[in-house]
Design a protein around this motif. Sequence first.
Motif, PDB file in Angstrom:
ATOM      1  N   ASP A   3      41.511  16.115  14.234  1.00  0.00           N
ATOM      2  CA  ASP A   3      40.838  14.945  14.790  1.00  0.00           C
ATOM      3  C   ASP A   3      39.559  14.684  13.994  1.00  0.00           C
ATOM      4  OD1 ASP A   3      38.359  16.158  16.402  1.00  0.00           O
ATOM      5  OD2 ASP A   3      40.099  17.459  16.719  1.00  0.00           O
ATOM      6  N   PRO A   4      39.008  13.472  14.049  1.00  0.00           N
ATOM      7  CA  PRO A   4      37.851  13.119  13.224  1.00  0.00           C
ATOM      8  C   PRO A   4      36.645  14.035  13.421  1.00  0.00           C
ATOM      9  CG  PRO A   4      38.855  11.133  14.125  1.00  0.00           C
ATOM     10  CD  PRO A   4      39.544  12.293  14.771  1.00  0.00           C
ATOM     11  N   TRP A   5      36.383  14.469  14.663  1.00  0.00           N
ATOM     12  CA  TRP A   5      35.222  15.323  14.894  1.00  0.00           C
ATOM     13  C   TRP A   5      35.416  16.696  14.237  1.00  0.00           C
ATOM     14  CZ3 TRP A   5      30.347  15.581  15.654  1.00  0.00           C
ATOM     15  CH2 TRP A   5      29.756  16.773  16.112  1.00  0.00           C
ATOM     16  N   THR A   6      36.594  17.292  14.397  1.00  0.00           N
ATOM     17  CA  THR A   6      36.851  18.583  13.771  1.00  0.00           C
ATOM     18  C   THR A   6      36.782  18.463  12.255  1.00  0.00           C
ATOM     19  OG1 THR A   6      38.260  19.283  15.609  1.00  0.00           O
ATOM     20  CG2 THR A   6      38.546  20.455  13.519  1.00  0.00           C
ATOM     21  N   ASP A   7      37.318  17.361  11.715  1.00  0.00           N
ATOM     22  CA  ASP A   7      37.267  17.135  10.269  1.00  0.00           C
ATOM     23  C   ASP A   7      35.818  17.073   9.783  1.00  0.00           C
ATOM     24  OD1 ASP A   7      39.310  17.202   8.461  1.00  0.00           O
ATOM     25  OD2 ASP A   7      39.833  15.078   8.637  1.00  0.00           O
ATOM     26  N   ALA A   8      34.996  16.316  10.503  1.00  0.00           N
ATOM     27  CA  ALA A   8      33.602  16.150  10.092  1.00  0.00           C
ATOM     28  C   ALA A   8      32.829  17.463  10.204  1.00  0.00           C
ATOM     29  CB  ALA A   8      32.936  15.068  10.944  1.00  0.00           C
ATOM     30  N   LYS A   9      33.064  18.202  11.268  1.00  0.00           N
ATOM     31  CA  LYS A   9      32.340  19.456  11.449  1.00  0.00           C
ATOM     32  C   LYS A   9      32.800  20.512  10.452  1.00  0.00           C
ATOM     33  CE  LYS A   9      30.229  22.100  15.102  1.00  0.00           C
ATOM     34  NZ  LYS A   9      29.937  22.122  16.542  1.00  0.00           N
ATOM     35  N   THR A  10      34.098  20.542  10.159  1.00  0.00           N
ATOM     36  CA  THR A  10      34.593  21.458   9.136  1.00  0.00           C
ATOM     37  C   THR A  10      33.940  21.162   7.802  1.00  0.00           C
ATOM     38  OG1 THR A  10      36.734  21.703  10.250  1.00  0.00           O
ATOM     39  CG2 THR A  10      36.655  22.228   7.903  1.00  0.00           C
ATOM     40  N   ALA A  11      33.828  19.878   7.463  1.00  0.00           N
ATOM     41  CA  ALA A  11      33.186  19.493   6.208  1.00  0.00           C
ATOM     42  C   ALA A  11      31.725  19.920   6.189  1.00  0.00           C
ATOM     43  CB  ALA A  11      33.301  17.985   6.000  1.00  0.00           C
ATOM     44  N   ALA A  12      31.036  19.793   7.339  1.00  0.00           N
ATOM     45  CA  ALA A  12      29.631  20.189   7.399  1.00  0.00           C
ATOM     46  C   ALA A  12      29.464  21.682   7.166  1.00  0.00           C
ATOM     47  CB  ALA A  12      29.043  19.790   8.755  1.00  0.00           C
ATOM     48  N   VAL A  13      30.363  22.482   7.721  1.00  0.00           N
ATOM     49  CA  VAL A  13      30.293  23.933   7.510  1.00  0.00           C
ATOM     50  C   VAL A  13      30.591  24.269   6.058  1.00  0.00           C
ATOM     51  CG1 VAL A  13      31.373  26.146   8.086  1.00  0.00           C
ATOM     52  CG2 VAL A  13      30.821  24.518   9.911  1.00  0.00           C
ATOM     53  N   LEU A  14      31.645  23.683   5.494  1.00  0.00           N
ATOM     54  CA  LEU A  14      32.011  23.975   4.108  1.00  0.00           C
ATOM     55  C   LEU A  14      30.930  23.523   3.133  1.00  0.00           C
ATOM     56  CD1 LEU A  14      35.811  23.057   4.172  1.00  0.00           C
ATOM     57  CD2 LEU A  14      34.784  25.354   4.117  1.00  0.00           C
ATOM     58  N   ASP A  15      30.241  22.427   3.456  1.00  0.00           N
ATOM     59  CA  ASP A  15      29.132  21.982   2.604  1.00  0.00           C
ATOM     60  C   ASP A  15      28.070  23.060   2.475  1.00  0.00           C
ATOM     61  OD1 ASP A  15      30.227  19.498   2.136  1.00  0.00           O
ATOM     62  OD2 ASP A  15      29.048  18.469   3.682  1.00  0.00           O
ATOM     63  N   ARG A  16      27.965  23.912   3.501  1.00  0.00           N
ATOM     64  CA  ARG A  16      26.888  24.906   3.535  1.00  0.00           C
ATOM     65  C   ARG A  16      27.333  26.311   3.127  1.00  0.00           C
ATOM     66  NH1 ARG A  16      26.171  20.633   6.283  1.00  0.00           N
ATOM     67  NH2 ARG A  16      24.080  19.815   6.711  1.00  0.00           N
ATOM     68  N   VAL A  17      28.583  26.652   3.364  1.00  0.00           N
ATOM     69  CA  VAL A  17      29.038  28.002   2.986  1.00  0.00           C
ATOM     70  C   VAL A  17      29.728  28.034   1.629  1.00  0.00           C
ATOM     71  CG1 VAL A  17      29.251  28.716   5.397  1.00  0.00           C
ATOM     72  CG2 VAL A  17      31.273  27.843   4.180  1.00  0.00           C
ATOM     73  N   ALA A  18      30.252  26.881   1.190  1.00  0.00           N
ATOM     74  CA  ALA A  18      30.940  26.822  -0.105  1.00  0.00           C
ATOM     75  C   ALA A  18      30.591  25.520  -0.822  1.00  0.00           C
ATOM     76  CB  ALA A  18      32.448  26.932   0.092  1.00  0.00           C
ATOM     77  N   PRO A  19      29.298  25.298  -1.085  1.00  0.00           N
ATOM     78  CA  PRO A  19      28.884  24.002  -1.634  1.00  0.00           C
ATOM     79  C   PRO A  19      29.380  23.730  -3.047  1.00  0.00           C
ATOM     80  CG  PRO A  19      27.041  25.540  -1.596  1.00  0.00           C
ATOM     81  CD  PRO A  19      28.159  26.185  -0.837  1.00  0.00           C
ATOM     82  N   ALA A  20      29.714  24.780  -3.801  1.00  0.00           N
ATOM     83  CA  ALA A  20      30.130  24.585  -5.193  1.00  0.00           C
ATOM     84  C   ALA A  20      31.634  24.414  -5.354  1.00  0.00           C
ATOM     85  CB  ALA A  20      29.657  25.763  -6.048  1.00  0.00           C
ATOM     86  N   ALA A  21      32.401  24.643  -4.300  1.00  0.00           N
ATOM     87  CA  ALA A  21      33.867  24.594  -4.412  1.00  0.00           C
ATOM     88  C   ALA A  21      34.370  23.154  -4.400  1.00  0.00           C
ATOM     89  CB  ALA A  21      34.508  25.377  -3.272  1.00  0.00           C
ATOM     90  N   LEU A  22      35.354  22.888  -5.253  1.00  0.00           N
ATOM     91  CA  LEU A  22      36.031  21.598  -5.246  1.00  0.00           C
ATOM     92  C   LEU A  22      36.939  21.529  -4.028  1.00  0.00           C
ATOM     93  CD1 LEU A  22      36.987  18.932  -6.653  1.00  0.00           C
ATOM     94  CD2 LEU A  22      38.744  20.325  -7.780  1.00  0.00           C
ATOM     95  N   ARG A  23      36.894  20.409  -3.301  1.00  0.00           N
ATOM     96  CA  ARG A  23      37.773  20.227  -2.152  1.00  0.00           C
ATOM     97  C   ARG A  23      38.843  19.204  -2.483  1.00  0.00           C
ATOM     98  NH1 ARG A  23      33.658  19.333   2.610  1.00  0.00           N
ATOM     99  NH2 ARG A  23      32.167  20.482   1.330  1.00  0.00           N
ATOM    100  N   THR A  24      40.088  19.538  -2.187  1.00  0.00           N
ATOM    101  CA  THR A  24      41.210  18.681  -2.546  1.00  0.00           C
ATOM    102  C   THR A  24      42.339  18.895  -1.545  1.00  0.00           C
ATOM    103  OG1 THR A  24      42.797  18.184  -4.315  1.00  0.00           O
ATOM    104  CG2 THR A  24      42.110  20.468  -4.094  1.00  0.00           C
ATOM    105  N   SER A  25      43.353  18.058  -1.627  1.00  0.00           N
ATOM    106  CA  SER A  25      44.520  18.207  -0.745  1.00  0.00           C
ATOM    107  C   SER A  25      45.756  18.661  -1.514  1.00  0.00           C
ATOM    108  CB  SER A  25      44.817  16.876  -0.037  1.00  0.00           C
ATOM    109  OG  SER A  25      45.071  15.857  -0.991  1.00  0.00           O
ATOM    110  N   ARG A  26      45.593  18.948  -2.808  1.00  0.00           N
ATOM    111  CA  ARG A  26      46.743  19.366  -3.622  1.00  0.00           C
ATOM    112  C   ARG A  26      46.237  20.248  -4.757  1.00  0.00           C
ATOM    113  NH1 ARG A  26      45.408  14.168  -4.767  1.00  0.00           N
ATOM    114  NH2 ARG A  26      44.996  13.656  -6.962  1.00  0.00           N
TER     115      ARG A  26
END
Length: 398
Positions: A180-203
């Motif tokens: 859901d949009p809220w979980t997506d947004a919050k997951t992104a917020a956490v990843l921005d802070r714990v793995a800021p250098a990692a490339l995010r992709t779907s494939r």
Amino acid sequence: MPLTLISGLVPAATGDLADQVRAARPGTAVVHHDLREIRGGVVRRRLRLGDRDETTVLELAHGCVSCTLREDLLPQLRRLAGTPGVRHIVVRLDEAMEPEPVCWAIRHVLVGDRPVSDFVSIDGVHTVLDRGSWLADATGDDTLEERGLQASQDDERTVAQVALSQAEFADVLVLTGTADPWTDAKTAAVLDRVAPAALRTSRLAEVPPGARRGEVTDMHGPLLHGEPPLGSDCGVATLLFTAQRPFHPERLHDALDVLLDGVVRTRGRVWVASQPDMALWLESAGGGLGVGHAGPWLDAPDGPAWTDVSPERRTAASLRWHPVFGDRASEIFVVTDQATPAEIDEALSAALLTDVELAAGQREWLTYDDPFGAWHEEPCEETDETQDVNVTSGTEKQ
């Protein structure tokens, strides 16, 4: 020989990613160790190369991931690196395995007379995350045992510890599933802070320039790779706690509870008054917390030589050098969710020595009761070659 590691808590998706690599790069060998029966001393190793698809049942005396690594995976990698027709190796890690200790072993554990890194080069670490479940895993209290994912009889890690360590060490984060949009947004917020250098992709994607490519964390180096946002997003915020006076061991022990409620992640070095020469490494994830040794301070009697440490460590030590305490200091990076950075800062600050305690000096500090003095040991006997290889936890636990 280029080597790619794939990790994640979603076995079907990590398998799909390994298949994508095979399709994109002819001559790719995929190795996967299934640890679901490891508590009974059994590991199933699957090897795929071209039309070859074979599963071998391994019986391990001690039944742990460290045994699997030393006795089978590392020798297998060395053999594959010399096999005609093999142009690329993929190691698809079991759900319970964290990529960083595996990378350490590839570089440091001898197979015969040489480390495996003489034969392979880690070209990237890919971690698969499920959009719908990763955030709950990373902030929850479930243990691996409760999920049936233990990597040994004595594996006490939480799912959150594994989920976060897999994400933090990745060069590429492959997001699958839906949320859901809220979980997506919050997951992104956490990843921005714990793995800021990692490339995010779907494939499947190329590893970005400047990625760490399996470089193991220097416990006296930067606490994060990349530049996390400093503000709050979806209730997720950060705190960098620093102090140039030691913690009182018992008050710190009591204060650690603040890192287990409303906190996503904690990582850092700690200076405890009762252990003046040894830095401690503090790490929490969700409801799990570990404390371990991070090695001696530069100013300690048995500390490393300046020429033997990284330029980053030398620079940081020079900037904060104290005429009495040298490079000793505490630095703790915290990612919060429901807790506020201010309350964590207050709790940790209250655990530091007071001015009166500081003035009493080191002789008095050594008399303090120290709850951090006993350490968990690996169940397996270690040799000089394999000392400190621990793929069941990133830190030693009390």
